[in-house]
Scaffold this active site. Structure first.
Site, PDB file in Angstrom:
ATOM      1  N   ASN A 185       0.820  -1.203   0.000  1.00 23.46           N
ATOM      2  CA  ASN A 185       0.000   0.000   0.000  1.00 23.46           C
ATOM      3  C   ASN A 185       0.858   1.259   0.000  1.00 23.46           C
ATOM      4  O   ASN A 185       1.049   1.889  -1.054  1.00 23.46           O
ATOM      5  CB  ASN A 185      -0.947  -0.015   1.198  1.00 23.46           C
ATOM      6  CG  ASN A 185      -1.915   1.145   1.194  1.00 23.46           C
ATOM      7  OD1 ASN A 185      -1.844   2.005   0.333  1.00 23.46           O
ATOM      8  ND2 ASN A 185      -2.804   1.184   2.155  1.00 23.46           N
ATOM      9  N   ASP A 186       1.398   1.626   1.146  1.00 24.01           N
ATOM     10  CA  ASP A 186       2.137   2.884   1.249  1.00 24.01           C
ATOM     11  C   ASP A 186       3.281   3.003   0.240  1.00 24.01           C
ATOM     12  O   ASP A 186       3.577   4.092  -0.231  1.00 24.01           O
ATOM     13  CB  ASP A 186       2.711   3.039   2.664  1.00 24.01           C
ATOM     14  CG  ASP A 186       1.622   3.299   3.694  1.00 24.01           C
ATOM     15  OD1 ASP A 186       0.578   3.863   3.307  1.00 24.01           O
ATOM     16  OD2 ASP A 186       1.814   2.943   4.868  1.00 24.01           O
ATOM     17  N   VAL A 187       3.898   1.876  -0.089  1.00 26.92           N
ATOM     18  CA  VAL A 187       5.061   1.944  -0.975  1.00 26.92           C
ATOM     19  C   VAL A 187       4.671   2.247  -2.427  1.00 26.92           C
ATOM     20  O   VAL A 187       5.534   2.391  -3.286  1.00 26.92           O
ATOM     21  CB  VAL A 187       5.883   0.633  -0.948  1.00 26.92           C
ATOM     22  CG1 VAL A 187       6.445   0.394   0.440  1.00 26.92           C
ATOM     23  CG2 VAL A 187       5.071  -0.548  -1.412  1.00 26.92           C
ATOM     24  N   THR A 188       3.358   2.342  -2.692  1.00 29.71           N
ATOM     25  CA  THR A 188       2.921   2.686  -4.041  1.00 29.71           C
ATOM     26  C   THR A 188       2.272   4.062  -4.075  1.00 29.71           C
ATOM     27  O   THR A 188       1.829   4.509  -5.123  1.00 29.71           O
ATOM     28  CB  THR A 188       1.874   1.677  -4.550  1.00 29.71           C
ATOM     29  OG1 THR A 188       0.725   1.750  -3.692  1.00 29.71           O
ATOM     30  CG2 THR A 188       2.405   0.274  -4.545  1.00 29.71           C
ATOM     31  N   ALA A 217       1.129   4.074   7.423  1.00 23.85           N
ATOM     32  CA  ALA A 217       1.422   5.487   7.660  1.00 23.85           C
ATOM     33  C   ALA A 217       0.156   6.261   8.020  1.00 23.85           C
ATOM     34  O   ALA A 217       0.208   7.431   8.361  1.00 23.85           O
ATOM     35  CB  ALA A 217       2.081   6.102   6.439  1.00 23.85           C
TER      36      ALA A 217
END
Lengths: 102, 465
Positions: free
Chosen positions: B394-397, B435
Site C-alpha cells: 500500500n504505502d510503498v505505491t 502510515a
C-alpha cells in the site's frame, strides 16, 4: 615500551568493521534475509566463551554458579548456530537457478 | 592442549571464513558455498576451544550434552518454521545471542580466574569495562528482541505504545547505564553489576515498545547490529579474535541494513527509533477524509485485463505474506506466461517485515530470482507496462510521496505504479496503510480495486484466465 595487546585487538576490530562494511554492501538485496540469519548464526561463535565458562568447574564440582551460566549460554548459542545455519541453507536452496517455465 | 599462539591463529582462520560466508551472499550462485564456509568456521572455532582448554573430563561431556540439546532444538525449528514467519524467527534468534552474551559476562564476572581476568572483586580494569559493555548491550539486545518477536508474532499489538515523558525517561536510563558502568569499574561491586543488567533489560524493552509494526525492518536490522556489538564486547573480554572479527562484521552488517531500510522510508534513524510514526496527525487525517468514488471489480474483470496485457508487473507487500498468497501468485503468473505475457516482480526495499522478506517468499514459491527486481531497477518499466498487480502493498505505491510535501511520507521512494496503463489493487478494504494516510491510487481512473483476501482473489483470477 611495549604496545598493549589491547591495541592489536582494537586494530583487528576496526579493520573488521571496514571489511564488514564493504562485504555487506556487496550483498545482493534479494539475499538480505539469509544475510540476517547467517549473521545470527556466526555471532553465536560467542559459544567459545560459553564453553570456557562451562568448563571452569573442576572435576569434583562440574556445576558451580559460574559454570551453570556457561552451560545455559552453550545451549542458547547452540540453538542459534544450528538453527541459523540450517535455516539459511534452507532458504538458499530455494534460490537455486530454476529452469524457466517454457 | 595446544599453545595459545596456535589457537589464536585458528581463531583468525575462523574469522576469515566468516568473512567469506558473508562474501558468498553477493550472488545466489555463491551463497551456498558461503554458508558452508560459515559452518566450517564455526566447527574450527569450537574445536580449537576444546583443544585449548584441554579439559576432557566430566565437564566436557556436559558441554556436549548442552550443545546437543540446543542444537536439536535449533535444527527442529529451522526445519519446521514456515518462510512467512522468518521475521519472528530472526528476532527470536537475536534475543538468544543477546542472552548468551549476558550469561557469558555473568559467568566471567563470577569466576574471572577461569578466563584469566584476575580475581573476583579485583578484575582487570580493561576486562571489566569490556565485560560490562558486552553485558549491557547483550541485555538490551535480548529484551528488545523479545518485544520485537512478540510484536511480529502478534502476541503484542503492533501499534506503537507511547506515553508521556517516554523520551526523557529513556535518556535518563541510558545516562544511568553509563554512570553504572563507571561506578562498577571503580568499585568492582557485584550489586552494581546486577543493577546494570536489570537497567539494561529495562531500556531494551522501553526502546522497542514505541516502534510500530511496519518499522520492524529497521528494528530487526538494528537488533542484528546490537547482537554483533555485544559479541564483540565479549570478544574483547575473552581476548578472542574470532569473536572480535565476527562481532564487527555482524555489527556493521546490521547497521548497513538499518540504513538501507531507513532510506527506503526516507526517514532518519532517530525518527524511527523515537517511534510513533504518524501518531500525532492521524486523527486529523481521518476526520477530513471525504468519500471518493472507487472502481471495484471481481476476479473476472481482473483476468480479462491481464489476458489482454502484454506485460504485467507484480508488486507484493506484507499483505501477501499474511495471506500466504505467494504460491497462488506463482500459479497465476505461470498461467499468464503460458499466454505469452511478460511478468516481472517489483520489490520495494521496505516491503514486508524484514529486509529481503518478499524475495524469500517468492523464492519459496519457485519464482526465478532473475524475474524479481529492486525498486531502482524496475521503476522506469511501469510506464511501459500494461497492468500493475499490487498484492498486499500500500504505502510503498502511494504517489502522494512524490506530490504532496505535507504528507508524512513525502520524499519516500515509491514504486511508480500509477504510470501503468491499468492498476489492479488486491486489498481487503479501503483502510489506509501503516502510515495512516489515504492512498490516492485507489481513486485513479485506471485503478480497479479487488476487495478480497489476497490468496483467494489470486486463485479466482487464475481460474478465470
Amino acid at each position: 615500551m611495549e604496545i598493549d595487546p589491547l591495541i592489536f585487538r582494537l586494530s583487528i576490530f576496526i579493520l573488521s568493521i571496514f571489511v564488514g562494511y564493504y562485504v555487506v554492501w556487496s550483498v545482493t538485496p534479494s539475499l538480505h534475509t539469509p544475510l540476517m540469519s547467517v549473521t545470527n548464526a556466526i555471532s553465536s561463535v560467542i559459544i567459545v566463551g560459553a564453553i570456557i565458562a562451562g568448563l571452569s568447574g573442576n572435576s569434583d564440582t562440574v556445576f558451580n554458579t559460574s559454570s551453570i551460566f556457561g552451560f545455559l549460554a552453550i545451549a542458547l548459542a547452540a540453538v542459534n548456530i544450528f538453527g541459523g545455519f540450517l535455516v539459511t541453507q534452507r532458504m538458499l536452496a530455494m534460490y537455486k537457478k530454476k529452469k524457466k517455465n517454457k | 592442549m595446544i599453545s595459545p599462539n596456535l589457537s589464536a591463529i585458528f581463531y583468525l582462520v575462523s574469522g576469515v571464513l566468516f568473512i567469506l560466508a558473508l562474501r558468498g551472499l553477493s550472488s545466489p550462485e555463491t551463497s551456498r558455498q558461503g554458508n558452508f564456509f560459515g559452518i566450517l568456521g564455526m566447527i574450527i572455532a569450537v574445536t580449537v576451544t576444546f583443544l585449548s582448554t584441554g579439559n576432557f573430563s566430566t565437564g566436557f561431556i556436559f558441554v556436549l550434552i548442552f550443545i546437543l540439546i540446543g542444537g536439536s532444538i535449533g535444527a527442529f525449528i529451522a526445519y519446521k518454521i514456515p518462510m512467512t514467519a522468518m521475521p519472528e524467527l530472526v528476532a527470536g534468534f537475536h534475543s538468544l545471542v543477546g542472552l548468551s552474551a549476558v550469561f557469558v559476562a555473568i559467568s566471567a564476572f563470577l569466576n574471572p580466574e577461569a578466563f584469566n581476568l584476575g580475581k573476583p572483586g579485583n578484575i582487570k580494569l580493561g576486562s571489566l569495562i569490556e565485560m560490562s559493555i558486552g553485558a549491557a548491550v547483550g541485555a538490551i539486545t535480548f529484551s528488545g528482541s523479545v518485544i520485537a518477536f512478540l510484536k511480529l508474532q502478534g502476541i503484542m499489538s503492533g501499534s506503537p505504545i507511547t506515553f508521556k515523558g517516554q523520551h526523557p525517561l529513556n535518556a535518563i536510563i541510558l545516562i544511568s547505564i553509563i554512570v553504572l558502568i563507571y561506578l562498577l569499574c571503580s568499585t568492582q561491586s557485584s550489586h552494581l553489576f546486577w543493577i546494570l543488567l536489570s537497567v539494561s533489560f529495562l531500556i531494551g524493552f522501553l526502546l522497542i515498545i514505541p516502534i510500530g509494526g511496519a518499522d520492524m525492518p529497521v528494528v530487526i536490522s538494528m537488533l542484528n547490529s546490537y547482537s554483533g556489538w555485544a559479541a564483540a564486547g565479549i570478544g574483547f573480554t575473552l581476548e578472542n579474535t574470532a569473536l572480535i572479527i565476527t562481532g564487527a562484521l555482524v555489527g556493521s552488517s546490521g547497521a548497513i541494513l538499518s540504513y538501507i531500510m531507513c532510506k527506503g522510508m526516507n526517514r532518519s534513524f532517530f525518527n524511527v527509533i523515537l517511534g510513533g510514526f504518524g501518531a500525532t496527525d492521524k486523527t486529523a487525517n481521518n476526520s477530513s477524509k471525504e468519500q471518493r468514488p472507487v472502481k471495484s471489480g471481481n476476479a473476472d474483470d481482473a483476468a480479462f485485463l491481464m489476458k489482454n496485457a502484454s506485460s504485467v508487473i507484480i508488486v507484493p507487500g506484507y499483505g501477501m505474506a499474511v495471506a500466504q498468497a505467494q504460491h497462488a501468485l506463482r500459479e497465476m503468473v505461470d498461467t499468464l506466461k503460458k499466454n505469452d505475457i511478460k511478468v516481472s516482480y517489483a520489490i520495494h526495499p521496505v516491503a514486508g517485515r524484514m529486509p529481503g522478506h518478499m524475495n524469500v517468499l517468492l523464492a519459496e514459491a519457485n519464482v526465478p530470482y532473475d524475474e524479481v527486481f529492486e525498486l531502482e531497477e524496475i521503476n522506469n518499466d511501469f510506464a511501459n507496462a500494461d497492468v500493475a498487480f499490487v498484492i498486499g502493498a500500500n504505502d510503498v505505491t502511494n504517489p502522494v510521496a512524490k506530490t504532496d510535501p505535507q504528507s508524512p511520507i513525502y520524499g519516500m521512494p515509491v514504486l511508480d505504479v500509477e504510470k501503468c496503463k491499468s492498476v489492479l489493487f488486491v486489498k481487503r478494504s479501503l483502510s489506509p496503510g501503516y502510515a495512516g494516510i489515504d492512498n490516492d491510487l485507489f481513486y485513479k481512473e485506471n485503478t480497479l480495486m479487488l476487495f478480497a483476501d489476497a490468496k483467494k482473489m489470486t486463485e479466482d483470477i487464475t481460474k478465470n484466465l
